[in-house]
Design a protein around this motif. Structure first.
Motif, PDB file in Angstrom:
ATOM      1  N   ARG A  62       0.839  -1.190   0.000  1.00  0.00           N
ATOM      2  CA  ARG A  62       0.000   0.000   0.000  1.00  0.00           C
ATOM      3  C   ARG A  62       0.876   1.243   0.000  1.00  0.00           C
ATOM      4  O   ARG A  62       1.883   1.298   0.699  1.00  0.00           O
ATOM      5  N   GLU A 115     -10.941   0.572   1.280  1.00  0.00           N
ATOM      6  CA  GLU A 115     -10.234   1.264   0.210  1.00  0.00           C
ATOM      7  C   GLU A 115     -10.206   0.386  -1.036  1.00  0.00           C
ATOM      8  O   GLU A 115      -9.848  -0.799  -0.958  1.00  0.00           O
ATOM      9  N   THR A 156      -9.190   5.208  -3.811  1.00  0.00           N
ATOM     10  CA  THR A 156      -7.902   5.841  -3.540  1.00  0.00           C
ATOM     11  C   THR A 156      -6.779   5.063  -4.205  1.00  0.00           C
ATOM     12  O   THR A 156      -6.836   3.830  -4.295  1.00  0.00           O
ATOM     13  N   ASP A 157      -5.757   5.785  -4.647  1.00  0.00           N
ATOM     14  CA  ASP A 157      -4.615   5.103  -5.244  1.00  0.00           C
ATOM     15  C   ASP A 157      -3.619   4.625  -4.188  1.00  0.00           C
ATOM     16  O   ASP A 157      -2.525   4.174  -4.533  1.00  0.00           O
ATOM     17  N   ARG A 158      -3.997   4.718  -2.904  1.00  0.00           N
ATOM     18  CA  ARG A 158      -3.150   4.079  -1.892  1.00  0.00           C
ATOM     19  C   ARG A 158      -3.115   2.564  -2.096  1.00  0.00           C
ATOM     20  O   ARG A 158      -2.163   1.906  -1.701  1.00  0.00           O
ATOM     21  N   VAL A 159      -4.193   2.021  -2.676  1.00  0.00           N
ATOM     22  CA  VAL A 159      -4.188   0.600  -3.024  1.00  0.00           C
ATOM     23  C   VAL A 159      -4.190   0.478  -4.537  1.00  0.00           C
ATOM     24  O   VAL A 159      -4.558   1.419  -5.252  1.00  0.00           O
ATOM     25  N   SER A 160      -3.785  -0.677  -5.024  1.00  0.00           N
ATOM     26  CA  SER A 160      -3.699  -0.856  -6.472  1.00  0.00           C
ATOM     27  C   SER A 160      -4.352  -2.164  -6.883  1.00  0.00           C
ATOM     28  O   SER A 160      -4.446  -3.117  -6.091  1.00  0.00           O
ATOM     29  N   SER A 171      -9.051   0.484  -5.312  1.00  0.00           N
ATOM     30  CA  SER A 171      -8.199   1.204  -6.251  1.00  0.00           C
ATOM     31  C   SER A 171      -9.042   1.863  -7.339  1.00  0.00           C
ATOM     32  O   SER A 171     -10.172   1.437  -7.606  1.00  0.00           O
ATOM     33  N   GLU A 188      -8.686   1.609 -10.482  1.00  0.00           N
ATOM     34  CA  GLU A 188      -8.964   0.664 -11.565  1.00  0.00           C
ATOM     35  C   GLU A 188     -10.067  -0.324 -11.180  1.00  0.00           C
ATOM     36  O   GLU A 188     -10.924  -0.681 -11.990  1.00  0.00           O
TER      37      GLU A 188
END
Length: 1018
Positions: free
Chosen positions: A469, A875, A908-912, A877, A879
């Motif tokens: 993360r 959270e 959030t882009d904290r996760v992908s 991502s 995508e």
């Protein structure tokens, strides 16, 4: 900005006001003068912030020049004069400028408690009147933060808060608009505090030298006259200001001194140790009866002036109306409905003793088990494991380290001998390179993270973060790597193999201090860079670069080497102990033990999770990690406790629940843990707790777990008792009773004694110091620990020798094995058992948030924290959100093979990719993430594999408000700069260095001229 001398040079001799004095190499003149106890004004200077050079009140004469003492390094032969007229007039001029920015009304000010720098400097300077009248600033009071307020009219623009925010906390929120006609402190360039990137750490408030930044809990509470209504208060201020031109400051401040002295009768200032994470912050708590006025950090060996939002402002849970104030006993009515009734302490203790004796007689001592709180003191941990072993006769004893750090301890026992941090936070600061693995340090251990951020920003420390993360430390890192979940062991071994194959291992270190190289080398077969790339998702180039950086930092002769920090992202896996072993192996291979700025740092999550294990809350060891399998250890404790100590390993936390479900375990005595929500697979835990014949819960609140209890005992939090905690640094520190226990509650150690006495034990402890003395006498690791040696802010890092010498840095003379050598341990890769499948296609991650602690039992009772982070969420991502049609606030259901929970989504882009993250804190128990986690466990320690969980997501179609309010600091944009940037102030056309405008006939000539001509006349 001037820098002090090299601290390795000899101590210089300087002359101060005609007297020779041995200064300390590397210090500034002001530090030398302060050690001489000279009454030199210094408004902006703070020893933990360094020279800011904004106030000019510390000007002295050195060699015929007026110089700031705070920024001038001592030098051999230096001649310093503080009382010459030029310096005195310059200081008066500088302070007069400060008073022009500050509405001085000390008599009715809440901050007038003897530690207000501005107030005290009036007397030091001898100022009677202001030549520059105070002019209000064209700004409103900012009260938008829930915990503190900023008053521009009180702000003297010293910049302490800016320096603390930029270069100590390194949140980089505060600045000063020096070029403005009316400079002020800014949050993110001019945002309201409540909408800014401020994390409410409190650094700015703690270092403010006046009342410009002040805790809201202090306002209208601290002074004799400060609680009067606002119109009257303003009139009182006006009276003070109107009489100043006639009477001068001396009589006015005399009244304020009397008023301040009066506060000593009802304001208490008591040192304690923070009860949240394992960093071990210490500070004074100011109280007025049971009202907490403020937390004041300054002297803590781990934190100094630093705190986080919880340590500074998160104490309202102690005075919550939800506190338990009477023992409760479960009953059933005529219809079979369960309820709890209040009972006396005598009835509750008698019932506990009767039921425990009954179960022991019917099923044997191993039908009972004891779980010890990581929030309790060392003394309380020692007593409860003694209760289990001496009084009941079982080794079924454990603590919550089983849920987080036991694998790290196992990895260190295998390789270096001690299961604790290699050094202290100072070593982490001094490292050439810090590598964090599976640790959201900035949110889970925020004060420790400030030291990493500071070293990275100011001193060139290299920072590498490996995590799933992209949290704050990952955003700041020089290198951020995102491996596939559960594959840290693979890349660690691949990097170790690559270093060996390229001939860059620290061979001299290995030859002298390490065993097992050949076996370890053989264990690395198959861990090529190519194989690691395939399994971890990290490229071979990334792994080579990582190896190069580690080797380069390890070989730097001028600085420390490499420190590796890790936490639950590593330990809460099926192979957590194996990966922890691999971390220590890599450190040994590169020679990163036995010297400052190196070593292994498994970051302990709870305030006393280290101490709970240290003092015997383990199923196979007593205090100091003395093994019950050792006959000599058993004999020693058997003689001391006058009982038989058994050798058999008891049940750990996880095994206790299994045993309860199977019917083997009949009774459980649990202290201070929300076990039903924090253990993995909450449904399984509920089944186990429900199956118990007798269950005792001891806590300060009626927790979710307490609903399963037969007896609930009201305990006291840390502020209401004395004892010691041991931090992640292995640092033992005393805490003092801040306020008496809430009526009806008792400290844990007193409750344990009552239970032991009711069960026939001859316990007669009158104070925790007696418990510590007993533990130290039986435990070589703590042989020299006494309350006298821990008085005030003194601390000891174990091992502590009998003479009181402690060990901040381990392994300086060898490792903790009989031959003094460390061991490279051939560990084994344990892959995930629940990877994503076609049905459960998402990987679940979980962890802490900065504002809350764990499940939130304490922090949800702090209004300001609960308002900032009202509830949990998931959270997702960008995508994944695009794929599933998700937006902030939309409700989803996460489903695993073990359970389901309903949450709002946060994009959030904290996760992908297909990673999802759920914070541990939840307002409603039904939303707790551990209803999703399963019963997979670390193969060596039984630590739940929380991070080995796959889920699927159902989009429910409903939408609520965003779960993270838009005022949250995570949305804001920081304004980093190099500290207070005082040069911008000096560049203002209206800035004049104090003394530069003096005319010689005023009797304030520069002393160099006086010395040359022998006269002050021109």
């Amino acid at each position: 900005m001037a820098q002090a001398n090299d601290p390795h040079t000899p101590n210089p001799i300087i002359t101060v006001n005609g007297v020779q004095f041995v200064a300390k190499s590397g210090e500034y003149v002001i530090d030398a003068l302060n050690r001489l106890k000279l009454e030199l004004p210094q408004v902006c200077y703070h020893p933990q912030l360094g020279p800011l050079q904004t106030c000019d009140t510390c000007v002295v004469e050195i060699g015929g020049e007026l110089l700031r003492a705070c920024a001038t390094p001592v030098q051999e032969g230096m001649v310093v004069r503080t009382e010459v007229s030029a310096a005195k007039v310059a200081r008066e001029e500088a302070f007069d400028r400060i008073l022009g920015n500050h509405e001085l009304y000390c008599t009715v000010c809440d901050n007038n408690n003897g530690n207000c720098t501005v107030h005290n400097t009036v007397a030091k300077v001898g100022s009677e009147h202001q030549n520059r009248p105070f002019l209000p600033k064209p700004y409103e009071l900012d009260t938008s933060n829930p915990f503190y307020r900023y008053d521009p009219d009180q702000c003297i623009l010293c910049g302490r808060c800016v320096e603390a925010c930029q270069n100590l906390q390194v949140n980089e929120t505060l600045s000063i608009n020096w070029e403005s006609a009316n400079p002020r402190v800014l949050w993110d360039g001019g945002q309201p505090i409540g909408d800014s990137s401020c994390v409410s750490c409190g650094h700015c408030v703690s270092v403010c030298p006046c009342n410009a930044l002040q805790e809201k809990s202090m306002l209208h509470e601290a002074g004799l006259f400060t609680g009067i209504p606002l119109p009257m208060f303003q009139s009182a201020v006006a009276v003070v200001k109107n009489i100043e031109p006639t009477l001068g400051y001396t009589p006015i401040l005399g009244i304020s001194e009397i008023e301040s002295a009066g506060r000593e009768g009802y304001i208490s200032k008591t040192k304690t140790v923070c009860t949240y994470c394992g960093v071990g912050c210490t500070f004074d708590v100011w109280t007025k009866d049971r009202h907490i006025l403020k937390v004041e950090p300054e002297h803590g060996p781990a934190n100094g002036v630093s705190t986080c939002v919880k340590g500074k402002f998160g104490w309202d849970y102690s005075t919550s109306k939800d506190r338990l104030t009477s023992p409760l006993i479960r009953e059933n009515d005529a219809l079979g409905n369960t309820f709890f009734r209040e009972a006396s302490w005598e009835e509750a203790i008698s019932l506990i003793a009767w039921r425990m004796n009954e179960i022991k007689a019917q099923h044997g001592p191993d039908a009972l088990a004891f779980v010890i709180s990581s929030k309790g003191t060392n003394e309380e941990s020692y007593l409860k494991q003694k209760l289990a072993r001496q009084i009941i006769g079982t080794n079924n004893v454990d603590n919550c380290s089983r849920y987080c750090q036991s694998p790290a301890t196992q990895g260190l026992w295998r390789t270096v001998g001690y299961g604790g941090d290699s050094g202290t936070i100072k070593d982490i600061e001094a490292a050439r390179l810090v590598l964090t693995v599976g640790s959201n340090t900035a949110e889970s251990h925020p004060v420790l993270a400030t030291r990493v951020k500071r070293a990275h920003k100011l001193h060139g420390q290299e920072l590498i973060v490996v995590d799933l993360r992209e949290h704050e430390l990952a955003q700041r890192a020089d290198v951020f790597l995102r491996p596939n979940p559960g594959t840290d062991f693979v890349w660690l071994n691949a990097v170790s193999r690559h270093i060996l194959e390229t001939g860059r291992a620290h061979q001299d270190f290995l030859d002298e201090w390490v065993n097992g190289l050949d076996e370890f080398r053989a264990s690395l077969d198959g861990y090529t860079l190519a194989a690691a790339e395939q399994q971890t998702g990290l490229t071979q180039a990334q792994l080579r670069d990582l190896a190069d950086r580690l080797v380069a930092a390890s070989d730097d002769p001028q600085r420390g080497g490499v420190c590796i920090l890790w936490a639950m992202g590593v330990t809460q896996q099926m192979g957590g102990s194996e990966t922890s072993t691999a971390i220590s192996n890599l450190l040994l291979l590169t020679g990163n033990y036995m010297r400052p700025g190196t070593g292994a740092y498994p970051l302990r999550g709870h305030n006393n999770v280290q101490g709970a294990s240290d003092f015997g809350a383990m199923p196979d060891m007593v205090s100091g990690y003395q093994k019950l399998s050792d006959e000599a250890v058993r004999d020693k404790f058997s003689r001391a406790w006058n009982c038989e100590i058994r050798a058999e390993r008891g049940l750990d936390n996880s095994q206790m629940i299994d045993a309860a479900v199977s019917g083997k375990l009949k009774a459980l005595y649990l202290t201070g843990e929300e076990m039903s929500l924090t253990d993995s697979d909450s449904g399984h835990v509920a089944n186990g707790l429900g199956a118990l014949e007798f269950f005792v819960v001891q806590d300060i609140f009626f927790s979710h777990t307490a609903q399963f209890a037969d007896v609930v005992l009201p305990a006291s939090p840390a502020l209401e008792k004395e004892g010691t905690f041991t931090s992640t640094e292995r640092r033992i520190q005393r805490l003092y009773q801040v306020m008496p226990p809430l009526k009806g509650s008792k400290p844990d150690w007193e409750i344990y004694q009552l239970v032991a006495q009711a069960l026939g034990g001859d316990w007669n402890y009158s104070h925790p110091a007696e418990v510590m003395a007993e533990a130290a006498a039986l435990t070589p690791l703590f042989g020299g620990v006494t309350y006298e040696r821990l008085e005030g802010y003194q601390s000891l890092c174990w091992p502590v020798n009998a003479d009181g010498t402690d060990t901040p840095l381990l392994y300086t003379e060898g490792f903790a094995f009989p031959d003094g050598k460390a061991r490279l341990y051939p560990a084994t890769y344990v892959p995930r058992t629940q990877p994503p499948t076609a049905e459960f296609d998402l990987h679940l991650n979980s962890g802490r948030m900065l504002e809350h602690f764990h499940e939130g039992n304490m922090t949800f009772r702090v209004e300001g924290i609960a308002a900032r982070i009202p509830d949990t969420f998931v959270e997702v991502s960008p995508e994944l959100a695009a794929e599933r049609g998700l937006r902030d606030g939309m409700y989803v259901r996460l489903i695993s093979p073990h359970g389901a929970i309903r949450l709002r989504a946060l994009v959030t882009d904290r996760v992908s990719g297909k990673e999802v993250y759920v914070p541990l804190n939840a307002r409603a128990s039904a939303d707790t993430v551990n209803f999703l986690t399963g019963q997979g466990r670390d193969i060596n320690t039984n630590t739940p594999a929380y991070k080995d969980t796959s889920v699927r997501m159902e989009v429910l179609g409903e939408r609520g408000a965003t779960p993270l309010p838009r005022t949250d600091h995570r949305y804001a944009r920081r304004t980093p700069q190099n500290g207070v940037e005082v040069e911008r102030k000096w560049a203002r056309p209206d800035y004049v260095y104090p003394g530069d405008g003096l005319r010689l006939m005023e009797g304030a000539s520069l002393n160099k001229r006086v010395d040359e001509f022998g006269s002050g006349d021109d």
